[in-house]
Motif scaffolding. Sequence first.
Motif, PDB file in Angstrom:
ATOM      1  N   VAL A 199      -5.308   6.238   3.726  1.00 54.78           N
ATOM      2  CA  VAL A 199      -3.897   6.556   4.069  1.00 54.78           C
ATOM      3  C   VAL A 199      -3.703   8.192   4.235  1.00 54.78           C
ATOM      4  O   VAL A 199      -4.438   8.630   3.379  1.00 54.78           O
ATOM      5  CB  VAL A 199      -3.102   5.781   2.884  1.00 54.78           C
ATOM      6  N   THR A 204       0.992  -1.237  -0.075  1.00 54.37           N
ATOM      7  CA  THR A 204      -0.113   0.253  -0.032  1.00 54.37           C
ATOM      8  C   THR A 204       0.760   1.406  -0.043  1.00 54.37           C
ATOM      9  O   THR A 204       0.662   2.070  -0.838  1.00 54.37           O
ATOM     10  CB  THR A 204      -1.125  -0.098   1.189  1.00 54.37           C
ATOM     11  N   VAL A 205       1.884   1.337   0.953  1.00 54.99           N
ATOM     12  CA  VAL A 205       2.804   2.257   0.760  1.00 54.99           C
ATOM     13  C   VAL A 205       3.535   2.610  -0.574  1.00 54.99           C
ATOM     14  O   VAL A 205       3.663   3.638  -0.810  1.00 54.99           O
ATOM     15  CB  VAL A 205       3.914   2.299   1.928  1.00 54.99           C
ATOM     16  N   ARG A 261      -2.058   3.502  13.858  1.00 55.90           N
ATOM     17  CA  ARG A 261      -1.558   3.530  12.510  1.00 55.90           C
ATOM     18  C   ARG A 261       0.016   3.276  12.384  1.00 55.90           C
ATOM     19  O   ARG A 261       0.705   3.413  13.263  1.00 55.90           O
ATOM     20  CB  ARG A 261      -1.904   5.167  11.991  1.00 55.90           C
ATOM     21  N   ILE A 273       4.104   8.533   5.071  1.00 53.88           N
ATOM     22  CA  ILE A 273       3.005   7.656   4.559  1.00 53.88           C
ATOM     23  C   ILE A 273       2.408   7.028   5.751  1.00 53.88           C
ATOM     24  O   ILE A 273       2.886   6.052   6.174  1.00 53.88           O
ATOM     25  CB  ILE A 273       3.258   6.750   3.290  1.00 53.88           C
ATOM     26  N   TRP A 274       1.165   7.361   6.195  1.00 53.83           N
ATOM     27  CA  TRP A 274       0.627   6.693   7.270  1.00 53.83           C
ATOM     28  C   TRP A 274      -0.706   5.781   6.864  1.00 53.83           C
ATOM     29  O   TRP A 274      -1.641   6.093   6.270  1.00 53.83           O
ATOM     30  CB  TRP A 274       0.096   7.659   8.317  1.00 53.83           C
ATOM     31  N   LEU A 275      -0.377   4.302   7.258  1.00 50.46           N
ATOM     32  CA  LEU A 275      -1.602   3.505   7.141  1.00 50.46           C
ATOM     33  C   LEU A 275      -2.339   3.501   8.182  1.00 50.46           C
ATOM     34  O   LEU A 275      -1.864   3.550   9.324  1.00 50.46           O
ATOM     35  CB  LEU A 275      -0.921   1.977   6.859  1.00 50.46           C
ATOM     36  N   GLU A 276      -3.835   3.426   7.955  1.00 48.08           N
ATOM     37  CA  GLU A 276      -4.624   3.667   8.862  1.00 48.08           C
ATOM     38  C   GLU A 276      -5.552   2.514   8.937  1.00 48.08           C
ATOM     39  O   GLU A 276      -6.876   2.737   8.714  1.00 48.08           O
ATOM     40  CB  GLU A 276      -5.553   4.907   8.851  1.00 48.08           C
TER      41      GLU A 276
END
Length: 303
Positions: free
Chosen positions: A109, A80-81, A287, A120-123
């Motif tokens: 994101v 995803t990032v 996150r 880049i933050w995954l949530e």
Amino acid sequence: MSRTVPVLRIDVFTARPFAGNPAAAVLDAGGISDPEMQQIAGEMGVAGTAFVSAARKAGADFGLRMFTPKREVGYSGHTTVAAVHGLLEARRLRGDRVTFETQGGLLPVEVERRDGGALIWLEPPRPALAPFAGPLHDTLEALGLSLSRLGVWASPALTPDMDVLLPVDELETLRQLAPDMNRLARLGDLHQLRGFCAVAPKGLEPASATHSRFFVPHYGIPEDIVTGSVHSAIGVWLFDAGRLRPAGGLAAFTAEQGDFLGRPGRLAVEVLVKTGADGRDRAVGVRVGGRAVTVLNGSLLLP
């Protein structure tokens, strides 16, 4: 007649090339069939390949599908990032938030623009952990981990992604693990487990809280280099074990992975904490953040 498919190779959870976890990203995946996506992922030979397309559901900005060399997965953090990083470089993102339509549901994101590159933050949704009730003895033997080296600072746990979290006593124990990959793969398939994650309660760097190794041989990934998805669960696991101290409603730490494979990766983890009516603090959200860098921009000829 062959088709040309633009593809990126991106190193994730690192700010420098040839470190972190490599991923591939196809930013224009409309018209690529499922078997072709799997073929492309197998050809790229990295732990995760992202396929970005137009969204079909309300509330999503893009569709996102993610493949390992052997199968499709509902969620992969580093993949995803990589997708977000590729969209950023292609100037396809409006604002600092993007929501993907994935097999696992909507995935938001956040992009935090900083000097030296975006964080880049995954949530993902807060993971609900369960005690690991599976074959602990067989799992330890397959990992090459003796019971005496199993850490007592947390209990073995199972994540919603069916990853087993195992505490080890110290960093050197983690370094010396030599798993039987065939046996791990059989255990994973038999018990419908995704991966096996061994975690040490300290890092190589003084500021780091953990160092992990993650094994997924039955997905075509003997050892994943840096695993974004499992670290949301690790954050909640550490908090529930009393290993984190929140300040201002937030418990933050740096996690390490990949150093023993010669590709150091670093993840920022933030656990959102709220105090209940009973006065107890509880983890209510989490996150995972990281940087990325493109190392290859080319095209693949698809028959």
